[in-house]
Design a protein around this motif. Sequence first.
Motif, PDB file in Angstrom:
ATOM      1  N   GLU A 186      22.846 -14.391  11.725  1.00 17.33           N
ATOM      2  CA  GLU A 186      23.631 -15.494  12.290  1.00 17.33           C
ATOM      3  C   GLU A 186      23.084 -15.911  13.658  1.00 17.33           C
ATOM      4  N   GLU A 200      32.463 -18.004   6.329  1.00 11.15           N
ATOM      5  CA  GLU A 200      31.302 -18.469   5.566  1.00 11.15           C
ATOM      6  C   GLU A 200      31.627 -19.782   4.843  1.00 11.15           C
ATOM      7  N   GLU A 254      24.168 -18.718   3.942  1.00 13.37           N
ATOM      8  CA  GLU A 254      25.635 -18.597   4.023  1.00 13.37           C
ATOM      9  C   GLU A 254      26.238 -18.430   2.618  1.00 13.37           C
ATOM     10  N   HIS A 297      25.844 -14.853   1.810  1.00 14.37           N
ATOM     11  CA  HIS A 297      26.826 -14.031   2.538  1.00 14.37           C
ATOM     12  C   HIS A 297      28.187 -14.109   1.855  1.00 14.37           C
TER      13      HIS A 297
HETATM   14 FE   FE2 Z   1      26.778 -16.287   7.319  1.00 12.73          FE
END
Ligand code: FE2
Length: 169
Positions: free
Chosen positions: A66, A117, A149, A152
């Motif tokens: 990030e 996210e 993302e 994630h």
């Molecule tokens: Fe992320």
Amino acid sequence: MEASAPSKGIFDSANLEAREHVVELLRKAYWMEIETVMSYLSASVNLDGVRAQEVKESLGGDIEEELGHARRFADRIKELYGVVPGSEEFASEQSYLQPPDEQTDIVHVIRGVIKAETGAIEHYTRIIEETDGGDPVTQDMVIEILHDEQGHRRLFEGFLREYEVEGIA
Ligand SMILES: [Fe+2]
Ligand SMILES: [Fe+2]
């Protein structure tokens, strides 16, 4: 008739407004990444319990990623003649990612990460749509970050699923 000058795309003076708009979108994205770094850092340290280890390790790795995103957004802001904001402009939005009452409350953190996210995915999708045809370089960069993302979120959805199956979430 005069021949028109070759297009400089988003850097054309005629596109000043569009460029400033992209910078605004990128500044918001930059803050989202910075806040995510803060939230993931605290969660990766705060969580307690045997079952928390996997989530803590995963969050610990995400912090670097990030931060890397924040750097890319900052660099692009600069390239577009914008200014990377200072800390006084920061306003927190991740109320849902504050430390839980009990530091063993992994589900609280997992849900918070999914929400963060999802917020990033929505904003980056908007940037991709709004830069379509006008600023392919920003668009390309944000597509790559969006991919991260999505990965994630998928990972944390998997974590949540485990707790749902066991009836804990
Ligand atoms: Fe992320
Ligand atoms: Fe990110």
